[in-house]
Write a protein that holds these residues in place. Structure first.
Motif, short mmCIF file in Angstrom:
data_model
loop_
_atom_site.label_atom_id
_atom_site.label_comp_id
_atom_site.label_asym_id
_atom_site.label_seq_id
_atom_site.Cartn_x
_atom_site.Cartn_y
_atom_site.Cartn_z
N VAL A 1 0.85 -1.19 0.00
CA VAL A 1 0.00 0.00 0.00
C VAL A 1 0.89 1.24 0.00
O VAL A 1 1.84 1.34 0.78
N LYS A 2 0.58 2.17 -0.88
CA LYS A 2 1.36 3.41 -0.92
C LYS A 2 0.93 4.29 0.24
O LYS A 2 -0.04 5.03 0.16
N ASN A 3 1.65 4.18 1.35
CA ASN A 3 1.35 4.95 2.54
C ASN A 3 2.48 5.97 2.69
O ASN A 3 3.58 5.64 3.12
N GLN A 4 2.21 7.22 2.32
CA GLN A 4 3.26 8.21 2.25
C GLN A 4 2.84 9.51 2.93
O GLN A 4 1.67 9.85 2.99
N LYS A 5 3.85 10.21 3.40
CA LYS A 5 3.67 11.61 3.79
C LYS A 5 4.18 12.45 2.63
O LYS A 5 5.22 12.16 2.03
N LYS A 6 3.42 13.50 2.31
CA LYS A 6 3.75 14.31 1.15
C LYS A 6 3.76 15.79 1.53
O LYS A 6 2.86 16.26 2.24
N TYR A 7 4.77 16.50 1.05
CA TYR A 7 4.95 17.90 1.42
C TYR A 7 5.30 18.74 0.19
O TYR A 7 6.07 18.30 -0.68
N LEU A 8 4.74 19.95 0.13
CA LEU A 8 5.21 20.93 -0.85
C LEU A 8 6.48 21.58 -0.32
O LEU A 8 6.60 21.86 0.88
N VAL A 9 7.43 21.83 -1.21
CA VAL A 9 8.75 22.33 -0.81
C VAL A 9 9.10 23.57 -1.62
O VAL A 9 8.87 23.63 -2.83
N LYS B 1 -4.78 -0.08 -7.59
CA LYS B 1 -6.19 -0.03 -7.23
C LYS B 1 -6.37 1.07 -6.21
O LYS B 1 -5.60 1.16 -5.24
N ILE B 2 -7.36 1.93 -6.40
CA ILE B 2 -7.58 3.05 -5.50
C ILE B 2 -8.60 2.66 -4.43
O ILE B 2 -9.74 2.26 -4.75
N LEU B 3 -8.19 2.73 -3.16
CA LEU B 3 -9.09 2.38 -2.06
C LEU B 3 -10.05 3.53 -1.77
O LEU B 3 -9.87 4.66 -2.24
N GLU B 4 -11.06 3.24 -0.96
CA GLU B 4 -12.06 4.27 -0.64
C GLU B 4 -11.46 5.45 0.10
O GLU B 4 -11.94 6.57 -0.01
N ASP B 5 -10.41 5.20 0.91
CA ASP B 5 -9.79 6.29 1.66
C ASP B 5 -8.74 7.05 0.84
O ASP B 5 -8.05 7.92 1.35
N GLY B 6 -8.60 6.68 -0.44
CA GLY B 6 -7.68 7.39 -1.31
C GLY B 6 -6.32 6.76 -1.45
O GLY B 6 -5.55 7.12 -2.35
N ARG B 7 -5.98 5.82 -0.57
CA ARG B 7 -4.70 5.14 -0.70
C ARG B 7 -4.72 4.19 -1.89
O ARG B 7 -5.78 3.81 -2.38
N LYS B 8 -3.54 3.79 -2.32
CA LYS B 8 -3.42 2.97 -3.52
C LYS B 8 -2.73 1.65 -3.21
O LYS B 8 -1.72 1.62 -2.50
N ILE B 9 -3.28 0.57 -3.75
CA ILE B 9 -2.66 -0.75 -3.65
C ILE B 9 -2.05 -1.08 -5.00
O ILE B 9 -2.72 -1.03 -6.03
N GLN B 10 -0.78 -1.41 -5.00
CA GLN B 10 -0.12 -1.79 -6.25
C GLN B 10 -0.59 -3.18 -6.66
O GLN B 10 -0.36 -4.17 -5.98
N VAL B 11 -1.27 -3.25 -7.79
CA VAL B 11 -1.77 -4.52 -8.31
C VAL B 11 -0.71 -5.23 -9.13
O VAL B 11 -0.53 -6.45 -9.04
N SER B 12 0.02 -4.48 -9.92
CA SER B 12 1.07 -5.08 -10.75
C SER B 12 2.06 -4.01 -11.17
O SER B 12 1.75 -2.82 -11.22
#
Length: 372
Positions: free
Chosen positions: A206-214, A265-276
């Motif tokens: 699961v793409k679980n990331q913190k993201k910041y503008l710099v 695959k885009i989950l309901e909470d907006g996170r993404k699961i890498q399918v392939s």
């Protein structure tokens, strides 16, 4: 399911102890665990060295190591195919006691490229880097260093610690690195490593990331570049269903070019699961570009990978723009430590307005920033 994981780190980082525990833990869970032993140790204990009595040339020595490493990996890949055909429902975990990129820690860039050029079966540096699902780097501590558990080891403690830093830097650029810092108790180091392996085995990534503008004008880009490595990326998003995201990339690292096609695959909470995710050739990349989402542009950026306080992160710098994008891959229980040499404007972790796909939509970020 099959997963390939590299266990790396400088001498004296506890790699042997951690490796033995991984084998015990997952074998007891019914996973078929295959361990690919460290190649350099095999060659050195056989009497072939680039130091001491009767040394051979460093580049020649590293060529031998990489040749044997890749030959072994080909054999183990064939073994995996055999196990999959015989036991199709069994999970397979391959642990590499160091991987092909570890060689780079002992050479400069020119020497490493020379070694790669000698090997006809190596497509590119990027192919070597991305053939593993996860890289776990164990960071050593001076008080735990010993020569007793490896007859091939010759470094003093300071050289060993410096080599650990160089080893991690060699792997920076891989999409999934976990850094395990020194612990007072070895069991804590073992537990953290086992958790990372378990995450890869039991979950889709699961793409679980913190993201910041710099603010790039106030960011010390020199320090970022000094502590890591930079890749050039062209990235496009393809037409897809609403609950999925299809992306293609051209990636250039150290003049080595690779192409990839990834589906999330885009989950309901907006996170993404890498399918392939798979490598593609330049011809397929060009053909898939024809299916780019309407009203989107190809994103062009330089991605600067680095680590800070044991966290792996990267900074995206876009062409002719003063606003960058910092991403930090985390697990749910990690606290984020922001580097002081990066000037963060705002945390935009869950703000889709600042996603890469939105940026591709006719300068979408610029519209948002103007409204801000």
């Amino acid at each position: 399911m099959e997963k390939r994981i590299v266990l790396t780190g400088g001498p004296g980082s506890g790699k042997t102890t951690v490796l033995n525990n991984i084998v015990n833990v997952f074998s007891n869970q019914g996973v078929k665990v295959i361990v690919v032993p460290e190649t350099a140790t095999e060659i050195i204990t056989a009497g072939i060295k680039c130091f001491g009595e009767d040394p051979i040339d460093l580049v020649d020595f590293q060529e031998l190591i990489l040749r044997l490493q890749l030959a072994k990996e080909e054999v183990y890949d064939r073994a995996i195919e055999m196990y999959k055909s015989t036991y199709p429902d069994k999970d397979i975990l391959v642990i590499y006691d160091r991987g092909a990129i570890d060689n780079k820690a002992y050479m400069n860039d020119e020497q490493f490229i020379e070694v790669l050029n000698r090997l006809n079966n190596v497509k590119s540096y990027s192919d070597l880097l991305n053939k593993y699902d996860l890289v776990i780097d164990l960071v050593g501590a001076k008080e735990f260093y010993t020569l007793e558990n490896n007859a091939a080891r010759s470094e003093n403690v300071d050289d060993a610690l410096n080599l650990g830093v160089t080893t991690l830097k060699s792997w920076i650029g891989h999409p999934k690195i976990k850094i395990v810092l020194p612990k007072e108790e070895m069991q804590d180091k073992i537990d953290e490593t086992v958790n990372y392996v378990n995450e890869v085995l039991n979950k889709r990534p699961v793409k679980n990331q913190k993201k910041y503008l710099v603010d790039l004008d106030k960011t010390d880009i020199g320090t970022v570049m000094l502590s890591g490595r930079t890749s050039y990326i062209e990235q496009a998003y393809l037409m897809s269903n609403p609950d999925e995201e299809k992306r293609i990339r051209k990636v250039v690292i150290d003049d080595s070019i690779s192409y990839e096609f990834t589906v999330y695959k885009i989950l309901e909470d907006g996170r993404k699961i890498q399918v392939s995710s798979k490598s593609i050739n330049p011809k397929m990349y060009k053909e898939l570009l024809e299916f780019k989402k309407p009203d989107t542009d190809v994103i062009i950026k330089n991605r600067m990978y680095f680590d800070y306080n044991g966290q792996y992160m990267y900074l995206d710098v876009f062409d002719n723009e003063s606003i960058g994008y910092l991403e930090i891959n985390i697990t749910d229980d990690e606290n984020v430590s922001l580097p002081p040499f990066v000037s963060v404007i705002d945390d935009v972790t869950n703000n889709e307005e600042y996603s890469n796909i939105n940026k591709s939509k006719n300068n979408g970020w610029k519209k948002v920033l103007k409204n801000d």
